[in-house]
Design a protein around this motif. Structure first.
Motif, PDB file in Angstrom:
ATOM      1  N   ALA A  73       0.828  -1.402   0.127  1.00 48.29           N
ATOM      2  CA  ALA A  73      -0.216   0.031   0.011  1.00 48.29           C
ATOM      3  C   ALA A  73       0.938   1.211  -0.092  1.00 48.29           C
ATOM      4  N   ILE A  74       0.456   2.309  -0.588  1.00 43.43           N
ATOM      5  CA  ILE A  74       1.121   3.606  -0.602  1.00 43.43           C
ATOM      6  C   ILE A  74       0.338   4.376   0.448  1.00 43.43           C
ATOM      7  N   ARG A  75       1.336   4.824   1.220  1.00 44.05           N
ATOM      8  CA  ARG A  75       0.762   5.664   2.515  1.00 44.05           C
ATOM      9  C   ARG A  75       1.387   7.073   2.478  1.00 44.05           C
ATOM     10  N   THR A  76       0.664   7.932   3.169  1.00 42.74           N
ATOM     11  CA  THR A  76       1.029   9.599   3.147  1.00 42.74           C
ATOM     12  C   THR A  76       1.071  10.170   4.366  1.00 42.74           C
ATOM     13  N   VAL A  77       2.409  10.868   4.679  1.00 41.08           N
ATOM     14  CA  VAL A  77       2.385  11.672   5.837  1.00 41.08           C
ATOM     15  C   VAL A  77       2.782  13.126   5.378  1.00 41.08           C
ATOM     16  N   TYR A  78       2.148  13.994   6.321  1.00 43.21           N
ATOM     17  CA  TYR A  78       2.493  15.312   5.793  1.00 43.21           C
ATOM     18  C   TYR A  78       3.273  16.026   6.437  1.00 43.21           C
ATOM     19  N   VAL A  79       4.450  16.478   5.661  1.00 46.01           N
ATOM     20  CA  VAL A  79       5.497  17.110   6.435  1.00 46.01           C
ATOM     21  C   VAL A  79       5.879  18.565   5.863  1.00 46.01           C
ATOM     22  N   ASP A  80       6.801  19.473   6.482  1.00 39.49           N
ATOM     23  CA  ASP A  80       7.394  20.676   5.818  1.00 39.49           C
ATOM     24  C   ASP A  80       8.343  20.266   5.265  1.00 39.49           C
ATOM     25  N   ALA A  81       8.956  21.254   4.435  1.00 41.95           N
ATOM     26  CA  ALA A  81      10.056  21.284   3.439  1.00 41.95           C
ATOM     27  C   ALA A  81      11.279  20.830   4.150  1.00 41.95           C
ATOM     28  N   ALA A  82      11.587  21.330   5.246  1.00 38.56           N
ATOM     29  CA  ALA A  82      12.878  20.688   6.110  1.00 38.56           C
ATOM     30  C   ALA A  82      12.731  19.344   6.450  1.00 38.56           C
ATOM     31  N   LEU A  83      11.644  18.897   6.909  1.00 41.08           N
ATOM     32  CA  LEU A  83      11.597  17.483   7.163  1.00 41.08           C
ATOM     33  C   LEU A  83      11.460  16.553   6.073  1.00 41.08           C
ATOM     34  N   ARG A  84      10.907  17.135   4.863  1.00 38.74           N
ATOM     35  CA  ARG A  84      11.079  16.347   3.611  1.00 38.74           C
ATOM     36  C   ARG A  84      12.559  16.118   3.080  1.00 38.74           C
ATOM     37  N   ALA A  85      13.158  17.068   3.360  1.00 41.79           N
ATOM     38  CA  ALA A  85      14.879  17.029   2.994  1.00 41.79           C
ATOM     39  C   ALA A  85      15.480  15.967   3.881  1.00 41.79           C
ATOM     40  N   GLN A  86      15.086  16.042   5.330  1.00 47.84           N
ATOM     41  CA  GLN A  86      15.725  15.241   5.898  1.00 47.84           C
ATOM     42  C   GLN A  86      15.349  13.520   5.882  1.00 47.84           C
ATOM     43  N   LEU A  87      14.006  13.445   5.577  1.00 45.79           N
ATOM     44  CA  LEU A  87      13.570  12.177   4.908  1.00 45.79           C
ATOM     45  C   LEU A  87      14.143  11.763   3.767  1.00 45.79           C
ATOM     46  N   ALA A  88      14.561  12.506   2.823  1.00 43.52           N
ATOM     47  CA  ALA A  88      15.126  12.093   1.452  1.00 43.52           C
ATOM     48  C   ALA A  88      16.609  11.772   1.708  1.00 43.52           C
ATOM     49  N   ARG A  89      17.093  12.688   2.582  1.00 47.76           N
ATOM     50  CA  ARG A  89      18.665  12.323   2.938  1.00 47.76           C
ATOM     51  C   ARG A  89      18.872  11.063   3.705  1.00 47.76           C
ATOM     52  N   GLY A  90      17.779  10.671   4.497  1.00 53.18           N
ATOM     53  CA  GLY A  90      17.943   9.719   5.511  1.00 53.18           C
ATOM     54  C   GLY A  90      18.181   9.755   6.924  1.00 53.18           C
ATOM     55  N   ALA A  91      18.262  11.167   6.974  1.00 51.66           N
ATOM     56  CA  ALA A  91      18.586  11.551   8.426  1.00 51.66           C
ATOM     57  C   ALA A  91      17.351  11.233   9.652  1.00 51.66           C
ATOM     58  N   VAL A  92      16.042  11.311   8.755  1.00 54.36           N
ATOM     59  CA  VAL A  92      14.844  10.964   9.438  1.00 54.36           C
ATOM     60  C   VAL A  92      14.221   9.947   8.826  1.00 54.36           C
ATOM     61  N   VAL A  93      13.698   8.677   9.792  1.00 54.89           N
ATOM     62  CA  VAL A  93      13.251   7.486   9.399  1.00 54.89           C
ATOM     63  C   VAL A  93      11.704   7.246   9.771  1.00 54.89           C
ATOM     64  N   ILE A  94      10.888   6.637   8.807  1.00 51.67           N
ATOM     65  CA  ILE A  94       9.376   6.346   9.070  1.00 51.67           C
ATOM     66  C   ILE A  94       9.388   4.975   9.682  1.00 51.67           C
ATOM     67  N   VAL A  95       8.578   5.151  10.757  1.00 48.84           N
ATOM     68  CA  VAL A  95       8.407   3.776  11.559  1.00 48.84           C
ATOM     69  C   VAL A  95       7.093   3.687  11.762  1.00 48.84           C
ATOM     70  N   ALA A  96       6.579   2.495  11.889  1.00 52.11           N
ATOM     71  CA  ALA A  96       5.163   1.845  11.933  1.00 52.11           C
ATOM     72  C   ALA A  96       4.933   2.046  13.641  1.00 52.11           C
ATOM     73  N   HIS A  97       3.983   2.410  13.771  1.00 52.53           N
ATOM     74  CA  HIS A  97       3.727   2.800  15.512  1.00 52.53           C
ATOM     75  C   HIS A  97       2.171   2.620  15.557  1.00 52.53           C
ATOM     76  N   GLY A  98       1.693   1.657  16.213  1.00 54.16           N
ATOM     77  CA  GLY A  98       0.108   1.444  16.518  1.00 54.16           C
ATOM     78  C   GLY A  98      -0.351   1.312  14.897  1.00 54.16           C
ATOM     79  N   ASP A  99      -1.497   2.190  14.841  1.00 54.86           N
ATOM     80  CA  ASP A  99      -2.262   2.222  13.435  1.00 54.86           C
ATOM     81  C   ASP A  99      -1.551   3.202  12.494  1.00 54.86           C
ATOM     82  N   GLY A 100      -0.550   3.951  13.000  1.00 60.70           N
ATOM     83  CA  GLY A 100      -0.130   5.183  12.118  1.00 60.70           C
ATOM     84  C   GLY A 100       1.590   4.816  12.021  1.00 60.70           C
ATOM     85  N   TYR A 101       1.897   6.052  11.659  1.00 61.18           N
ATOM     86  CA  TYR A 101       3.523   6.060  11.424  1.00 61.18           C
ATOM     87  C   TYR A 101       4.057   7.437  12.294  1.00 61.18           C
ATOM     88  N   ALA A 102       5.241   7.082  12.775  1.00 57.57           N
ATOM     89  CA  ALA A 102       6.059   8.061  13.309  1.00 57.57           C
ATOM     90  C   ALA A 102       7.423   8.303  12.532  1.00 57.57           C
TER      91      ALA A 102
END
Length: 177
Positions: A100-129
């Protein structure tokens, strides 16, 4: 060496000579540590006791494993709740979780950190952190599910190897751009 009590009982006629001999043999066996052959009931009782003990050990090990798993899940939950990066923004960041394709809403700085690998998406309960990489590694060690980690290949030194020579990903020569 005859027992004086046995001799007195024999002289009085209260016991027979065969009974005295049997009692003497039994005393000799006890002194030498030889026990009479165990009866079937005693053997069955010991076998049942051993089976119960083994079953109890297996149940205790299973209970301990479940308790350890619950403890690890509680640790993961606590880590995610305390160390999660606050998410929010107007940019939809899409990622794949399973099929499944999931979506989280982020700002530009957080998006850059996700793309760089400094921030990671983790499954947490029914959502994501969203977690920093070091914290995500702690979650991964405890058996948590890291859904998206862009820096995983470069962190392990696997970047740029394998895909270029894989025949499944070969670009045809007659491709017109």
């Amino acid at each position: 060496m005859p027992n004086p009590l046995h001799e007195q009982l024999l002289k009085a006629g209260l016991v027979k000579k065969s009974k005295v001999a049997a009692a003497t043999r039994e005393l000799n066996r006890q002194r030498q540590g030889k026990a009479p052959a165990p009866d079937a009931d005693a053997v069955d009782a010991r076998r049942l006791q051993a089976e119960r003990a083994e079953r109890d050990r297996a149940l205790a090990a299973e209970r301990n494993a479940l308790a350890r798993q619950k403890e690890l899940q509680a640790q993961i939950r606590q880590i995610v709740q305390t160390r999660a990066v606050p998410q929010g923004g107007d940019i939809a960041y899409r990622f794949v979780d399973g099929h499944a394709i999931r979506t989280v809403y982020v700002d530009a700085a957080l998006r850059a950190q996700l793309a760089r690998g400094a921030v990671v998406i983790v499954a947490h309960g029914d959502g994501y952190a969203l977690l920093p990489r070091a914290v995500a590694d702690m979650v991964r060690e405890r058996g948590g599910t890291v859904v998206l980690d862009h820096g995983a290949a470069s962190a392990h030194g696997d970047a740029g190897t394998g895909d270029a020579d894989d025949p499944r990903f070969r670009v045809p020569d007659d491709l017109v751009w």
